[in-house]
Design an enzyme around this catalytic site. Structure first.
Site, PDB file in Angstrom:
ATOM      1  N   HIS A  91      -9.319   6.794   2.383  1.00  0.00           N
ATOM      2  CA  HIS A  91      -9.801   7.079   3.739  1.00  0.00           C
ATOM      3  C   HIS A  91     -11.014   8.012   3.761  1.00  0.00           C
ATOM      4  O   HIS A  91     -11.044   8.999   4.504  1.00  0.00           O
ATOM      5  CB  HIS A  91      -8.659   7.615   4.610  1.00  0.00           C
ATOM      6  CG  HIS A  91      -8.597   6.942   5.954  1.00  0.00           C
ATOM      7  ND1 HIS A  91      -8.932   7.578   7.111  1.00  0.00           N
ATOM      8  CD2 HIS A  91      -8.264   5.692   6.310  1.00  0.00           C
ATOM      9  CE1 HIS A  91      -8.790   6.741   8.129  1.00  0.00           C
ATOM     10  NE2 HIS A  91      -8.392   5.587   7.669  1.00  0.00           N
ATOM     11  N   TYR A 125      -3.206  11.245   6.413  1.00  0.00           N
ATOM     12  CA  TYR A 125      -3.485   9.882   6.850  1.00  0.00           C
ATOM     13  C   TYR A 125      -2.519   8.898   6.194  1.00  0.00           C
ATOM     14  O   TYR A 125      -2.286   8.956   4.976  1.00  0.00           O
ATOM     15  CB  TYR A 125      -4.927   9.466   6.489  1.00  0.00           C
ATOM     16  CG  TYR A 125      -5.059   7.975   6.564  1.00  0.00           C
ATOM     17  CD1 TYR A 125      -5.202   7.363   7.797  1.00  0.00           C
ATOM     18  CD2 TYR A 125      -4.895   7.184   5.435  1.00  0.00           C
ATOM     19  CE1 TYR A 125      -5.216   5.985   7.899  1.00  0.00           C
ATOM     20  CE2 TYR A 125      -4.910   5.809   5.528  1.00  0.00           C
ATOM     21  CZ  TYR A 125      -5.067   5.215   6.770  1.00  0.00           C
ATOM     22  OH  TYR A 125      -5.041   3.855   6.864  1.00  0.00           O
ATOM     23  N   GLU A 127      -4.628  -7.562   4.774  1.00  0.00           N
ATOM     24  CA  GLU A 127      -3.789  -6.456   5.270  1.00  0.00           C
ATOM     25  C   GLU A 127      -2.984  -6.950   6.474  1.00  0.00           C
ATOM     26  O   GLU A 127      -3.507  -7.624   7.358  1.00  0.00           O
ATOM     27  CB  GLU A 127      -4.696  -5.298   5.694  1.00  0.00           C
ATOM     28  CG  GLU A 127      -3.945  -4.078   6.187  1.00  0.00           C
ATOM     29  CD  GLU A 127      -4.900  -2.957   6.610  1.00  0.00           C
ATOM     30  OE1 GLU A 127      -6.052  -3.254   6.955  1.00  0.00           O
ATOM     31  OE2 GLU A 127      -4.475  -1.792   6.577  1.00  0.00           O
ATOM     32  N   TRP A 129     -12.099  12.106   8.263  1.00  0.00           N
ATOM     33  CA  TRP A 129     -10.679  11.814   8.482  1.00  0.00           C
ATOM     34  C   TRP A 129     -10.325  10.472   7.866  1.00  0.00           C
ATOM     35  O   TRP A 129     -11.008   9.518   8.004  1.00  0.00           O
ATOM     36  CB  TRP A 129     -10.346  11.784   9.984  1.00  0.00           C
ATOM     37  CG  TRP A 129      -8.910  11.415  10.174  1.00  0.00           C
ATOM     38  CD1 TRP A 129      -7.824  12.209   9.980  1.00  0.00           C
ATOM     39  CD2 TRP A 129      -8.407  10.133  10.550  1.00  0.00           C
ATOM     40  NE1 TRP A 129      -6.660  11.500  10.206  1.00  0.00           N
ATOM     41  CE2 TRP A 129      -6.998  10.227  10.553  1.00  0.00           C
ATOM     42  CE3 TRP A 129      -9.007   8.899  10.867  1.00  0.00           C
ATOM     43  CZ2 TRP A 129      -6.166   9.141  10.869  1.00  0.00           C
ATOM     44  CZ3 TRP A 129      -8.201   7.834  11.185  1.00  0.00           C
ATOM     45  CH2 TRP A 129      -6.788   7.952  11.187  1.00  0.00           C
ATOM     46  N   ASP A 160      -5.253   3.871  -0.052  1.00  0.00           N
ATOM     47  CA  ASP A 160      -6.425   4.106   0.801  1.00  0.00           C
ATOM     48  C   ASP A 160      -6.816   5.583   0.733  1.00  0.00           C
ATOM     49  O   ASP A 160      -6.050   6.453   1.154  1.00  0.00           O
ATOM     50  CB  ASP A 160      -6.058   3.711   2.243  1.00  0.00           C
ATOM     51  CG  ASP A 160      -7.267   3.637   3.165  1.00  0.00           C
ATOM     52  OD1 ASP A 160      -8.322   4.188   2.795  1.00  0.00           O
ATOM     53  OD2 ASP A 160      -7.143   3.033   4.237  1.00  0.00           O
ATOM     54  N   GLU A 218     -14.201  -1.149   5.973  1.00  0.00           N
ATOM     55  CA  GLU A 218     -13.574  -1.320   7.299  1.00  0.00           C
ATOM     56  C   GLU A 218     -14.387  -0.667   8.415  1.00  0.00           C
ATOM     57  O   GLU A 218     -14.265  -1.066   9.561  1.00  0.00           O
ATOM     58  CB  GLU A 218     -12.137  -0.782   7.302  1.00  0.00           C
ATOM     59  CG  GLU A 218     -12.051   0.722   7.222  1.00  0.00           C
ATOM     60  CD  GLU A 218     -10.615   1.240   7.199  1.00  0.00           C
ATOM     61  OE1 GLU A 218      -9.751   0.598   6.600  1.00  0.00           O
ATOM     62  OE2 GLU A 218     -10.385   2.307   7.790  1.00  0.00           O
ATOM     63  N   ARG A 248     -13.919  -5.086   2.934  1.00  0.00           N
ATOM     64  CA  ARG A 248     -12.829  -4.702   3.833  1.00  0.00           C
ATOM     65  C   ARG A 248     -13.127  -4.901   5.317  1.00  0.00           C
ATOM     66  O   ARG A 248     -12.352  -4.464   6.174  1.00  0.00           O
ATOM     67  CB  ARG A 248     -12.493  -3.218   3.591  1.00  0.00           C
ATOM     68  CG  ARG A 248     -11.638  -2.986   2.401  1.00  0.00           C
ATOM     69  CD  ARG A 248     -10.217  -3.444   2.638  1.00  0.00           C
ATOM     70  NE  ARG A 248      -9.460  -2.529   3.479  1.00  0.00           N
ATOM     71  CZ  ARG A 248      -8.535  -2.914   4.352  1.00  0.00           C
ATOM     72  NH1 ARG A 248      -8.283  -4.190   4.552  1.00  0.00           N
ATOM     73  NH2 ARG A 248      -7.874  -2.016   5.049  1.00  0.00           N
ATOM     74  N   GLU A 290      -9.020   2.079  -1.979  1.00  0.00           N
ATOM     75  CA  GLU A 290      -9.853   1.778  -0.813  1.00  0.00           C
ATOM     76  C   GLU A 290     -10.603   3.017  -0.321  1.00  0.00           C
ATOM     77  O   GLU A 290     -10.070   4.136  -0.374  1.00  0.00           O
ATOM     78  CB  GLU A 290      -8.923   1.259   0.289  1.00  0.00           C
ATOM     79  CG  GLU A 290      -9.640   0.959   1.584  1.00  0.00           C
ATOM     80  CD  GLU A 290      -8.670   0.548   2.687  1.00  0.00           C
ATOM     81  OE1 GLU A 290      -7.505   0.233   2.386  1.00  0.00           O
ATOM     82  OE2 GLU A 290      -9.083   0.559   3.851  1.00  0.00           O
ATOM     83  N   ARG A 348       0.852  -1.177   0.000  1.00  0.00           N
ATOM     84  CA  ARG A 348       0.000   0.000   0.000  1.00  0.00           C
ATOM     85  C   ARG A 348       0.895   1.236   0.000  1.00  0.00           C
ATOM     86  O   ARG A 348       1.887   1.291   0.729  1.00  0.00           O
ATOM     87  CB  ARG A 348      -0.870  -0.012   1.263  1.00  0.00           C
ATOM     88  CG  ARG A 348      -1.888   1.106   1.300  1.00  0.00           C
ATOM     89  CD  ARG A 348      -2.705   1.078   2.577  1.00  0.00           C
ATOM     90  NE  ARG A 348      -2.162   1.967   3.571  1.00  0.00           N
ATOM     91  CZ  ARG A 348      -2.855   2.484   4.589  1.00  0.00           C
ATOM     92  NH1 ARG A 348      -4.133   2.162   4.733  1.00  0.00           N
ATOM     93  NH2 ARG A 348      -2.294   3.277   5.460  1.00  0.00           N
TER      94      ARG A 348
HETATM   95  C1  GCO Z   1      -6.574   0.641   7.075  1.00  0.00           C
HETATM   96  C2  GCO Z   1      -7.309   1.625   7.912  1.00  0.00           C
HETATM   97  C3  GCO Z   1      -6.696   1.971   9.224  1.00  0.00           C
HETATM   98  C4  GCO Z   1      -7.655   2.833  10.024  1.00  0.00           C
HETATM   99  C5  GCO Z   1      -7.579   2.433  11.457  1.00  0.00           C
HETATM  100  C6  GCO Z   1      -8.438   3.279  12.354  1.00  0.00           C
HETATM  101  O1  GCO Z   1      -6.852   0.592   5.891  1.00  0.00           O
HETATM  102  O2  GCO Z   1      -5.781  -0.099   7.632  1.00  0.00           O
HETATM  103  O3  GCO Z   1      -7.767   2.696   7.159  1.00  0.00           O
HETATM  104  O4  GCO Z   1      -5.437   2.555   9.088  1.00  0.00           O
HETATM  105  O5  GCO Z   1      -7.386   4.176   9.876  1.00  0.00           O
HETATM  106  O6  GCO Z   1      -7.953   1.117  11.550  1.00  0.00           O
HETATM  107  O7  GCO Z   1      -8.406   2.760  13.626  1.00  0.00           O
HETATM  108 MG    MG Z   2      -8.444   1.751   5.345  1.00  0.00          MG
END
Ligand code: GCO
Ligand code: MG
Length: 409
Positions: free
Chosen positions: A219, A159, A346, A409, A217, A269, A290, A243, A147
């Site tokens: 995010h 991030y 991951e 975020w 990602d 996620e 995810r 992602e 990644r």
């Molecule tokens: C990922 C996620 C994490 C989240 C985290 C928040 O793809 O692994 O985005 O980095 O930010 O799990 O607690």
């Molecule tokens: Mg993520």
């Protein structure tokens, strides 16, 4: 067989973890992960105050029945706290069942469908030289899928980008939760990000060639039309996935993204039930699921979700950052090995203190993970070591745009 004890253990080696340990009358113990990053104590209380009293005296072999009982008898449905608590119980019961059978859990789930579990790690850098170093270090560590997250000119903290190397100077690992009394404030500018990112992927492809699977990602930061634009711009660099391109509470919005790009999409996620995926899966709007075993009701619920996804040629991409404990990771690995529609896993790697508290039997070599052959999950909790690392409040950061507006975020 009867459950005679269930203990909630909160420990903070490197970071906070919530673990449930269930003990049966014939002396078998099972472990489950209920860690919810930044909201850990809510799951600990849900378990200790509202679930543990219901478990004592129950037959630990009745996993489906216990799952349905915990889900339906609460009356209030879904949500990350509830589903993490149910997951902790579910995974602990699978651990017990597999230990009682004398088998590694993946055998009970149908046996291995592959030899190893392809895993991706997190490379990041504030500029291209730092990013290239980080990718090289991941290749040296044995990763074969990576990644890529990068800083954006004009934005202070992004991030996924490690702010500085660790003390030994060798690790540039990113840890989003910060041990602060209040959530840290970060800044964000989507247009600057969209201008910058394609050039970074072009540089990475030029340096590392066409073969290396690359992931990214987003995010949750883009609108659907911005996500469509990014997906299209990244097509020449052949991503394994993009992602969380949008905050996907609005599942229909992915129709627009999908119409415009062939970059594969991974989402989920922050979801915790199959209901969050209904439209995404039925309309084939994503390519990878995810969810974390830890946040989605455990093995029982994840298996159903992934079987549903399999009917639509959608694969797994189970969440595995450091805020999933080694217990939650082991649960994911047994499932990954057994299901047919596995995609990728991951794997960020925990620090030494976490490895001391949670003794694990899984292995990682040449890009592939394997859960090992010990009966059950293959993870043991050293409770004395756990007690040496008491809970420390920690929060995920949040974002504001230049004008002060709060952003995803
Ligand atoms: C990922 C996620 C994490 C989240 C985290 C928040 O793809 O692994 O985005 O980095 O930010 O799990 O607690
Ligand atoms: Mg993520």
């Amino acid at each position: 067989m009867k459950i005679i004890a269930a203990d909630v253990i909160v420990t903070s080696p490197d970071r906070n973890f919530v673990t449930l340990k269930i003990t049966t009358d014939d002396g078998i113990t099972g472990l489950g992960d209920g860690t919810l990053n930044g909201r850990e104590l809510s799951v600990a209380s849900y378990l200790a105050d509202h679930v543990v009293p219901l478990l004592i005296g129950r037959d630990p072999q009745r996993i489906e029945d216990t799952w349905q009982f915990l889900y339906r008898s609460a009356y209030w449905r879904r949500g990350p706290v509830t589903m993490a608590a149910i997951a902790a119980v579910d995974v602990a019961l699978w651990d017990i069942k597999a230990k009682a059978a004398g088998m590694p859990l993946y055998q009970l789930l149908g046996g291995a469908s592959r030899n190893g579990i392809m895993a991706y790690g997190h490379a990041s850098g504030r500029d291209l030289p730092e990013l290239f170093d980080s990718i090289r270090r991941h290749l040296e560590l044995g990763y074969r899928s990576i990644r890529v997250q990068t800083s954006v000119p004009g934005i202070n903290a992004v991030y996924g980008v490690a702010a500085q190397p660790s003390l030994d100077g060798k690790r540039y690992d990113y840890e989003p939760a910060q041990r602060t009394a209040l959530p840290a404030e970060e800044d964000w500018d989507t247009r600057a990000y969209l201008r910058h990112l394609p050039g970074v992927f072009e540089a990475v492809r030029n340096e590392f060639g066409p073969e290396l699977p690359l992931l990214h990602d987003g995010h949750h930061r883009m609108t659907p039309i911005q996500a469509a634009k990014l997906g299209k711009a990244l097509e020449p660099y052949d991503l394994f996935w993009l992602e969380d391109c949008t905050p996907a509470e609005n599942q229909e919005s992915l129709r627009l993204v999908r119409r415009h790009t062939t970059t594969p999409l991974a989402i989920g996620e922050v979801f915790n039930t199959v209901w969050d995926y209904q439209t995404l899966i039925r309309e084939q709007l994503i390519d990878y699921v995810r969810s974390a075993v830890t946040h989605t009701g455990g093995i029982t619920a994840m298996r159903k979700l992934l079987d549903f996804a399999a009917q639509y040629q959608i694969k797994s991409g189970i969440h595995g950052p450091t805020d999933i404990s080694p217990v939650g990771m082991a649960a994911a690995l047994h499932l990954d090995l057994a299901i047919h529609n596995f995609g990728i896993q991951e794997y960020m790697q925990h620090g030494a203190a976490t490895d001391e508290v949670f003794r694990q039997s899984f292995s990682f070599a040449e890009g592939y993970l394997h859960p090992g052959e010990r009966p059950g999950l293959g993870v043991e909790l050293d409770e004395e070591a756990a007690a040496r690392f008491p809970y420390v409040p920690a929060y995920l950061p949040f974002n504001r745009l230049k004008d002060g507006t709060v952003h995803d975020w």
